[in-house]
Design an enzyme around this catalytic site. Sequence first.
Site, PDB file in Angstrom:
ATOM      1  N   LYS A  52       0.712  14.188  26.227  1.00 51.17           N
ATOM      2  CA  LYS A  52      -0.325  14.769  25.362  1.00 51.17           C
ATOM      3  C   LYS A  52      -0.359  16.292  25.525  1.00 51.17           C
ATOM      4  O   LYS A  52      -0.428  17.023  24.537  1.00 51.17           O
ATOM      5  CB  LYS A  52      -1.700  14.170  25.711  1.00 51.17           C
ATOM      6  CG  LYS A  52      -1.863  12.726  25.237  1.00 51.17           C
ATOM      7  CD  LYS A  52      -3.112  12.045  25.787  1.00 51.17           C
ATOM      8  CE  LYS A  52      -3.149  10.571  25.405  1.00 51.17           C
ATOM      9  NZ  LYS A  52      -4.253   9.809  25.988  1.00 51.17           N
ATOM     10  N   GLN A  96      -8.941  10.234  30.316  1.00 46.64           N
ATOM     11  CA  GLN A  96      -7.899   9.210  30.312  1.00 46.64           C
ATOM     12  C   GLN A  96      -8.397   7.940  31.005  1.00 46.64           C
ATOM     13  O   GLN A  96      -8.949   7.994  32.105  1.00 46.64           O
ATOM     14  CB  GLN A  96      -6.627   9.752  31.000  1.00 46.64           C
ATOM     15  CG  GLN A  96      -5.430   8.842  30.914  1.00 46.64           C
ATOM     16  CD  GLN A  96      -4.916   8.644  29.481  1.00 46.64           C
ATOM     17  OE1 GLN A  96      -5.030   9.512  28.633  1.00 46.64           O
ATOM     18  NE2 GLN A  96      -4.345   7.479  29.214  1.00 46.64           N
ATOM     19  N   ASP A 119     -11.144  11.262  21.186  1.00 47.95           N
ATOM     20  CA  ASP A 119     -10.645   9.894  21.364  1.00 47.95           C
ATOM     21  C   ASP A 119     -11.453   8.916  20.504  1.00 47.95           C
ATOM     22  O   ASP A 119     -11.050   7.763  20.323  1.00 47.95           O
ATOM     23  CB  ASP A 119     -10.786   9.471  22.836  1.00 47.95           C
ATOM     24  CG  ASP A 119      -9.442   9.368  23.544  1.00 47.95           C
ATOM     25  OD1 ASP A 119      -8.416   9.203  22.848  1.00 47.95           O
ATOM     26  OD2 ASP A 119      -9.424   9.466  24.785  1.00 47.95           O
TER      27      ASP A 119
HETATM   28  N1  GUN Z   1      -5.709   4.738  27.985  1.00 50.07           N
HETATM   29  C1  GUN Z   1      -4.914   3.998  27.186  1.00 50.07           C
HETATM   30  N2  GUN Z   1      -4.963   4.478  25.922  1.00 50.07           N
HETATM   31  C2  GUN Z   1      -5.797   5.528  25.940  1.00 50.07           C
HETATM   32  C3  GUN Z   1      -6.248   6.441  24.940  1.00 50.07           C
HETATM   33  O1  GUN Z   1      -5.901   6.372  23.755  1.00 50.07           O
HETATM   34  N3  GUN Z   1      -7.105   7.398  25.354  1.00 50.07           N
HETATM   35  C4  GUN Z   1      -7.520   7.497  26.628  1.00 50.07           C
HETATM   36  N4  GUN Z   1      -8.375   8.459  26.938  1.00 50.07           N
HETATM   37  N5  GUN Z   1      -7.132   6.671  27.584  1.00 50.07           N
HETATM   38  C5  GUN Z   1      -6.273   5.700  27.234  1.00 50.07           C
END
Ligand code: GUN
Length: 289
Positions: A52, A96, A119
């Site tokens: 990311k 995350q 998110d």
């Molecule tokens: N863990 C697995 N997928 C995601 C996501 O799309 N965003 C976040 N913050 N954590 C995750």
Amino acid sequence: MILLDGKLTSEKIKEEIKIQVQEIVKYGGRPPHLAAVLVGNDGASLTYVGSKVRSCEKVGFKSTLIHLDENISEEELISEINKLNDNKKIDGYIVQLPLPKHINEEKILMMVNPEKDVDGFHPFNFGKMAQNMDSFIPATPYGIIELIDRYGIETEGKNTVVIGRSNIVGRPISILMSNKSKPGNSTVTLVHSRTPNISSFTKKADIVIVALGIPNFLKSDMIKKDSVVIDVGITRVEDKTKVRGYKIVGDVDFKSVKNKVSHITPVPGGVGPMTIAMLLKNTLKARKK
Ligand code: GUN
């Protein structure tokens, strides 16, 4: 069979975002700024967050990684979240998941300022999405919708079966596919681990979206000919022939299923890269606000 190429599509989206960032900067604006909070050292989370952050650089965003110790207290994490909420130079941020067991995930996600919630996990944004209002849509379901849209797949009046009911994928994609929108207007059935005879549903589906986390779960005898299959699975399976010691395996038995479908996403290179592109899109949206 048409392969839904998430890698190529995500590159196109990132190019489009990059051009918009250049426009902002050209007129004296500040580039979008995404922050990511990572607690602990989970291997998969480290990979995702790293990816990311690198993608941010590619499109001209500013990015900040806040890497916190596994043993951080809930209060300390909340204090970090509050700092991000107050920081006017950060447009959006993600926490995350998963978080360590001693931290209440729900409580933390509720602390995120909905205006910075790129998110789309805060119930405020989730609720708006469910009512088809403008909101931040969680990146993975948003990526699936975008892929369906860009490949011109018809969803209206189709039978869509979603396998899995997670807050991150299954639940939101089931809502988006049934929303009065394009793509959308689908007749959606959400099945999950407690559904008896999942095959009886998938066999009748025009579109199957699998987000279960069970490698090779969907077999060719479970689907209808010429259906569309979207694979959201990304399980790490040991593979000693690989330098990193594992390979990424989807929820679909790709080898057999691919011969029966009209469209299918590969793993890797399908939904995964789309997720990151859509996170960037949400961050650009937050910056514009
Ligand atoms: N863990 C697995 N997928 C995601 C996501 O799309 N965003 C976040 N913050 N954590 C995750």
